[in-house]
Design an enzyme around this catalytic site. Structure first.
Site, PDB file in Angstrom:
ATOM      1  CG  ASN A   8      -1.637   1.247   1.489  1.00  0.00           C
ATOM      2  OD1 ASN A   8      -1.837   2.044   0.572  1.00  0.00           O
ATOM      3  ND2 ASN A   8      -2.062   1.472   2.738  1.00  0.00           N
ATOM      4  CE  LYS A  10       0.612   3.473   4.890  1.00  0.00           C
ATOM      5  NZ  LYS A  10       0.537   3.603   6.316  1.00  0.00           N
ATOM      6  CG  HIS A  94      -5.441   1.843   5.552  1.00  0.00           C
ATOM      7  ND1 HIS A  94      -4.913   2.761   6.432  1.00  0.00           N
ATOM      8  CD2 HIS A  94      -4.432   0.984   5.252  1.00  0.00           C
ATOM      9  CE1 HIS A  94      -3.634   2.465   6.634  1.00  0.00           C
ATOM     10  NE2 HIS A  94      -3.323   1.382   5.941  1.00  0.00           N
ATOM     11  CD  GLU A  96      -2.473   5.470   6.960  1.00  0.00           C
ATOM     12  OE1 GLU A  96      -2.573   5.547   5.736  1.00  0.00           O
ATOM     13  OE2 GLU A  96      -1.499   4.965   7.544  1.00  0.00           O
ATOM     14  CD  GLU A 165      -3.026  -2.715   7.633  1.00  0.00           C
ATOM     15  OE1 GLU A 165      -1.956  -2.976   7.081  1.00  0.00           O
ATOM     16  OE2 GLU A 165      -3.647  -1.664   7.439  1.00  0.00           O
ATOM     17  N   GLY A 171       2.981   2.252  10.579  1.00  0.00           N
ATOM     18  CA  GLY A 171       3.913   3.370  10.382  1.00  0.00           C
ATOM     19  C   GLY A 171       4.689   3.750  11.624  1.00  0.00           C
ATOM     20  CB  SER A 203       5.932  -1.647  11.563  1.00  0.00           C
ATOM     21  OG  SER A 203       5.508  -0.324  11.804  1.00  0.00           O
TER      22      SER A 203
HETATM   23  C1  PEP Z   1      -0.403   0.052   5.912  1.00  0.00           C
HETATM   24  O1  PEP Z   1      -0.411   1.127   5.366  1.00  0.00           O
HETATM   25  O2  PEP Z   1      -1.348  -0.722   5.717  1.00  0.00           O
HETATM   26  C2  PEP Z   1       0.720  -0.331   6.771  1.00  0.00           C
HETATM   27  C3  PEP Z   1       0.684  -1.468   7.382  1.00  0.00           C
HETATM   28  O3  PEP Z   1       1.764   0.582   6.887  1.00  0.00           O
HETATM   29  P1  PEP Z   1       3.238   0.305   7.492  1.00  0.00           P
HETATM   30  O4  PEP Z   1       3.730  -0.981   6.905  1.00  0.00           O
HETATM   31  O5  PEP Z   1       4.055   1.494   7.056  1.00  0.00           O
HETATM   32  O6  PEP Z   1       3.098   0.214   8.972  1.00  0.00           O
END
Ligand code: PEP
Length: 243
Positions: A8, A10, A94, A96, A165, A171, A203
């Site tokens: 992803n 973003k 997601h 976010e 997640e 992040g 992450s």
């Molecule tokens: C994500 O955007 O779904 C995500 C898991 O980001 P990151 O790997 O940067 O934590």
């Protein structure tokens, strides 16, 4: 089933950068077999990336869509447009979007239904915040997200992908331990009516992917930051597992 590795991007990577990234990635994974690889660029990069990916092993996804097929929804994108560009997947819910854009479960439910109707595979994200985890509410929060998001489509959950997640891991550089992620995956499976593919996200990096993918409960990973560098994403795709 092949493990799924989804990146992803973003709100990163304009059209030119996106094409370069995916051209490099294709070279790096040319020898990879038995992995379902998905890239999820921003909307404006989709046409260029789709062109590069045509007839390759890497699949295309989008980061969001509206629940209506078209109409007076300024600034929104129809799932039908995504399909016509070659997208097979779409992220729904997601964190976010849940926490920054304040998308409620009810909207996500409508989006999931539309994605099913038009034949896009949803990557439906669930996960608890740090505060919810500290208060021992992880299961309760995830159960609510599943119940409300999947209302009326409980029997079709096998046509989607769930991504666990934990919000505190996205992040942040903090990752759930493989065991704790696997526990939540098990919990999610126990709440669903059909067998389902569950990805872990938060992450994920070249340094931790092997341990995560050792867990049988983890069917793949959804990667944010580490999917922006072709070398690190390729290393994640090539994870080593003794499973
Ligand atoms: C994500 O955007 O779904 C995500 C898991 O980001 P990151 O790997 O940067 O934590």
């Amino acid at each position: 089933m092949e493990p799924i590795i989804a990146g992803n991007w973003k709100m990163n990577m304009g059209p030119g950068e996106s094409r370069e990234l995916v051209i490099k990635l294709l070279q790096l994974v040319s020898d990879v077999q038995n992995r379902e690889i998905i890239v999820i660029p921003p909307f404006t990069s989709l046409p260029g990336v789709a062109e590069v990916l045509c007839n390759t092993k890497i699949k295309l996804g989008a980061q969001n869509m509206h629940w209506e097929r078209g109409g007076a929804y300024t600034g929104e994108i129809s799932g039908l447009f995504l399909k016509s560009l070659g997208c097979e997947y779409v992220i729904i819910g997601h964190s976010e979007r849940r926490h920054i854009m304040l998308e409620p479960d009810e909207w996500l439910n409508r989006k999931l239904k539309t994605a099913l109707d038009i034949g896009l595979i949803s990557i439906f994200c669930v996960g608890e915040t740090a505060q919810e985890r500290e208060q021992g509410m992880t299961q309760q929060v995830i159960e609510r997200q599943l119940n409300q998001g999947l209302r009326g489509i409980e029997n079709e959950v096998h046509k989607m992908i769930i991504a666990y997640e934990p919000v505190w891991a996205i992040g942040s550089g903090k990752t759930a331990t493989p065991k704790s992620a696997a526990e939540v995956h098990k919990f999610i499976r126990s709440k669903l009516k059909k067998p389902v593919t569950i990805l872990y996200g938060g992450s994920v990096k070249p340094e931790n992917v092997d341990a995560l993918m050792q867990e049988e409960e983890i069917d793949g990973v959804l990667v944010g930051g580490a999917s922006l560098k072709p070398e690190s994403f390729a290393r994640i795709i090539k994870f080593e597992s003794k499973r």
